[in-house]
Design an enzyme around this catalytic site. Structure first.
Site, mmCIF file in Angstrom:
data_model
loop_
_atom_site.group_PDB
_atom_site.id
_atom_site.type_symbol
_atom_site.label_atom_id
_atom_site.label_comp_id
_atom_site.label_asym_id
_atom_site.label_seq_id
_atom_site.Cartn_x
_atom_site.Cartn_y
_atom_site.Cartn_z
ATOM 1 N N ASN A 83 1.090 -1.101 0.389
ATOM 2 C CA ASN A 83 0.229 0.577 -0.151
ATOM 3 C C ASN A 83 0.848 1.259 -0.211
ATOM 4 O O ASN A 83 1.736 1.784 1.491
ATOM 5 C CB ASN A 83 -0.885 -0.016 0.948
ATOM 6 C CG ASN A 83 -2.286 1.110 1.557
ATOM 7 O OD1 ASN A 83 -1.659 1.888 0.860
ATOM 8 N ND2 ASN A 83 -2.829 0.303 2.735
ATOM 9 N N CYS A 84 1.027 2.038 -1.102
ATOM 10 C CA CYS A 84 1.276 3.546 -1.057
ATOM 11 C C CYS A 84 0.956 4.404 -2.112
ATOM 12 O O CYS A 84 2.153 5.387 -1.833
ATOM 13 C CB CYS A 84 2.995 2.808 -1.111
ATOM 14 S SG CYS A 84 2.519 2.137 -3.064
ATOM 15 N N VAL A 85 -0.130 4.597 -2.595
ATOM 16 C CA VAL A 85 -0.452 4.754 -3.211
ATOM 17 C C VAL A 85 -1.468 6.304 -2.691
ATOM 18 O O VAL A 85 -2.244 6.524 -1.191
ATOM 19 C CB VAL A 85 -1.608 4.821 -4.244
ATOM 20 C CG1 VAL A 85 -2.011 5.764 -5.004
ATOM 21 C CG2 VAL A 85 -1.167 3.520 -4.572
#
Lengths: 349, 426
Positions: free
Chosen positions: B241-243
């Protein structure tokens, strides 16, 4: 550096002209400071000086709002100030309205920074907190010393054009503009503190008061959908391949309008999503999943709907401010109405 | 369940012939680690770099940040169900290379992913500028589809962290911290007069680059459940998860969850921290309703007086946040929610996509739309050209001189909703 020239606006009471019986006192000006101006002048030190004081009775001001504002503004501008301070008005309602009106007019018409101070329940707060900085004060003149301590340095900061911090740092009443700053404790610790206060029934202050929501009532259903022109509008970021308008993947600064005359199916090679807030794989494989052009073309052919509007509109909802979305919606809506569109299918993601 | 963390303070990282930890310096044999990571057939190349606090270095796009840890005593191993076999973790002793981290980078989808500046104004907004980072740059084999690509890089980061963690297995800790959560009944017996508090952690589960894994299970496939807080300290929850990197939890955040730490800090004194509930943020309404029903039901079942709810992400998850808050408050349980804001670049817009009157105690991590100017750095690790298309970037974000004008949301961890930072807004 030269001292900032400050004009102070006060009412008849603080000018010691008189109480309620003198509330119809007409605007006048005096050189230098009067009454509470002395404390401000002292607090300014060598950075600023009250060059003049403008005085007006509260009844006169509120009963002759337009002319009184004009007269007061004229007196203020004659001193050629760099900064104007009105009040503080504490919890005096008519004085608060006068201070708010004067400060807002000075900023708007003279383009000079102006501030005032009020108790949070003063009716002037709700009327003017979005127009001018209102420093929060106590509810009576007994709070003058504390008010000056906050108002004077804040006013100097404003006059010097320095960056203004968050309301909680500067002491102004929240004005709806959210400003970032670094707290002393990290968020998780503040959350534990807040929960312990809430559990103990002690007062606590939320860091974000819930907003009033703008709820939109749906229109009545279309009577004969087989005659209706239907448009597609999406916040799912569907754009022609290559994203010609460079719509941002988050916090969109624009929307796009695209011609789909003769387009019967959105394919992997012709359309894609610009949206950064969801898994794009499936939308990129078949953008009809977000913007159902293929199905609407079928319905059009079968006579289930009148026709599909020639253009679709698209933006990315991801991280886009509600105010921006509202502005895009108003612009898109206007065009759709002008183009005779009867209904819109609005798809999100 | 009781866990001890043995912290070994790391103040430097260097490449060397022998991987080891000596006098607070983490030495890494690049070749050995590269071979280990290249065992994954989906990865075509791996290279490494080191980024230290205060250096003129920019890392972008950042996928995950992971703290190296190793299980010393007790059941299981770190990152259970992913790197180690499935076994219940969270008890015994775990050693931590404190002050070091693995940062993964490489192109993933084209946009999305974050920035870590090791110095300058951007460094103030990300906690990872204060760490000695081993940057792992992974490129996929030709033609690898996005989901497989994401997974390969996610695993590479975890494997690298586990590799470094193993170097600490036999070391003596500089500091030992202890955390314990007894059974529910035992905790009520111990502290009958203290308010009972639980933690409700919402996990981002919206698909590619928006997923979170618990013991290797994709959390969007799970219903709301419970964990011992110490399980997170052994890597029970990992990030995919990195957006909009500002408010996504990296694996580092999960390992060092600040809500858990701050609740433990008051445990037995001002409150009784009984445990935690984890729930998801799926995109379907039915899932949102079910998951928030379960959060409220489990909170009620635990018999708590209050909960802290932390969000992950924004927009769509705002609805999950408000549902959780509303339904838990409706059970007579007091809530505090931790979120962040998207109030527009001028700060004048409405901050959340949903609201309810019961959400009257809110902690905010700041306005993610705020624009920051990140001056050019002497060195960029990764792909600077992505500045225009990462979330928070816009056409023209990347200036000719190499500086980046970008919204705070592009900076990894800037407005974290676990309350990891001091940043806030009013």
């Amino acid at each position: 550096m030269a001292k900032f020239r400050v004009v102070h606006y006060i009412n008849q009471f603080f000018a010691q002209v008189g109480g309620e019986e003198k509330a119809d006192h007409r605007p006048e000006s005096r050189e230098g400071f009067v009454g509470p101006g002395m404390a401000f002048n002292a607090a300014f030190g060598d950075k600023a000086e009250i060059v003049g004081t403008v005085i007006c009775g509260d009844s006169y001001f509120n009963e002759n709002l337009e002319t009184a504002t004009k007269e007061v503004l004229g007196l203020i501008s004659s001193f050629k100030p760099d900064l104007v301070i009105a009040g503080p008005a504490f919890n005096a309602g008519r004085y608060g309205m006068a201070c708010g009106t004067v400060a807002a007019a000075v900023e708007r018409e003279l383009d000079i920074p102006a501030i005032t101070g009020m108790y949070k329940e003063n009716p002037g707060v709700d009327s003017f907190k979005k127009d001018i900085y209102i420093i929060e004060t106590k509810n009576s003149a007994a709070g003058m010393r504390d008010a000056v301590k906050v108002m004077a340095p804040f006013a100097l900061k404003l006059a010097a054009g320095e960056e203004i911090g968050a309301s909680v740092e500067e002491g102004y009443i929240p004005n709806g503009i959210r400003v970032n700053f670094f707290e002393e404790k990290r968020g998780s610790e503040r959350a534990v503190d807040m929960l312990l206060a809430k559990l103990a029934g002690k007062p606590f202050t939320t860091e974000f008061p819930m907003p009033d929501f703008d709820r939109v009532e749906p229109k009545p259903a279309i009577v004969d959908i087989s005659k209706a022109t239907i448009a597609l509008v999406t916040s799912g970021g569907i754009v022609p391949k290559g994203n010609p308008d460079r719509i941002e993947s988050s916090s969109a600064s624009k929307y796009g309008k695209y011609d789909i005359e003769g387009v019967f199916d959105l394919t992997e090679s012709t359309y894609e999503t610009a949206h950064g807030g969801y898994d794009p794989v499936y939308a990129n494989l078949d953008a009809d999943r977000v913007l159902p052009v293929d199905i609407l073309r079928e319905y059009e052919k079968d006579g289930k709907i009148g026709k599909l509007h020639r253009y679709f509109y698209s933006t990315t909802g991801n991280g886009t401010a509600v105010a921006s979305a509202k502005a895009y919606a108003a612009a898109i809506g206007k065009e759709l109405v002008a183009d005779g569109v009867d209904a819109v299918i609005l798809t999100s993601t | 369940m009781k866990l001890e963390l043995g912290n070994i303070f790391i103040h430097d990282i260097q490449f060397d012939d022998l991987s080891r930890v000596e006098n607070g310096v983490l030495y890494i044999n690049e070749e050995e680690l590269r071979e280990h990571l290249l065992e994954d057939e989906n990865i075509s190349s791996v290279s490494f770099d080191i980024a230290k606090p205060g250096e003129s270095v920019r890392i972008m796009p950042v996928k995950d940040v992971i703290e190296p840890r190793v299980k010393v005593e007790g059941r299981g191993g770190v990152f259970p169900g992913v790197i180690s076999k499935v076994d219940t973790v969270g008890s015994g002793r775990t050693n931590v290379l404190k002050g070091a981290a693995v940062v993964t980078t490489g192109t993933i989808v084209g946009f999305q992913e974050g920035i870590i500046d090791m110095s300058g104004p951007g460094a103030d907004y990300t906690p990872f500028s204060k760490l000695n980072n081993l940057v792992v740059i992974c490129e996929p084999v030709e033609g690898l589809k996005q989901h497989a690509h994401e997974k390969a890089v996610r695993f590479a980061g975890l494997k690298a962290a586990a590799y470094l963690g193993r170097l600490a297995k036999d070391l003596e800790a500089d500091e030992v911290e202890s955390f314990e959560t007894p059974s529910l009944i035992e905790s009520f017996r111990q502290y009958p007069d203290l308010p009972r508090v639980a933690y409700v952690q919402m996990l981002q589960t919206q698909g590619l680059l928006h997923d979170t894994y618990v013991y290797g299970v994709d959390m969007k496939q799970s219903i709301t459940t419970m964990l011992y807080p110490t399980e997170l300290m052994d890597g029970a929850i990992i990030s995919g998860n990195c957006v909009s990197a500002c408010d996504k939890n990296t694996t580092y955040h999960h390992l060092n969850n600040p809500v858990i730490r701050d609740l433990y800090a008051r445990h037995g004194k001002e409150l009784n921290f009984v445990g935690m509930i984890i729930t998801n943020e799926n995109v379907y309404l039915a899932d949102k309703e079910r998951s928030s029903d379960w959060s409220a039901k489990l909170a009620e079942f635990l018999g708590v007086d209050g909960v802290i709810i932390s969000q992950e992400g924004f927009g769509n998850p705002d609805t999950d946040l408000i549902m959780n808050c509303k339904k838990i408050e409706a059970k007579g349980i007091k809530t505090v929610i931790i979120t962040d804001e998207y109030a527009g670049r001028d700060g004048a817009s409405q901050s959340l996509a949903d609201a309810d009157i019961s959400a009257n105690a809110v902690v905010t991590g700041g306005n993610a739309n705020m624009v920051v100017n990140l001056p050019p750095m002497e060195k960029v690790i990764g792909h600077v050209k992505l500045a225009d298309t990462i979330a928070g970037g816009f056409d023209g974000s990347l200036q000719p001189d190499g500086s980046i004008v970008v919204e705070l949301q592009a900076i990894t961890g800037a407005t974290n909703e676990l309350g990891f930072n001091r940043l806030s807004a009013r």
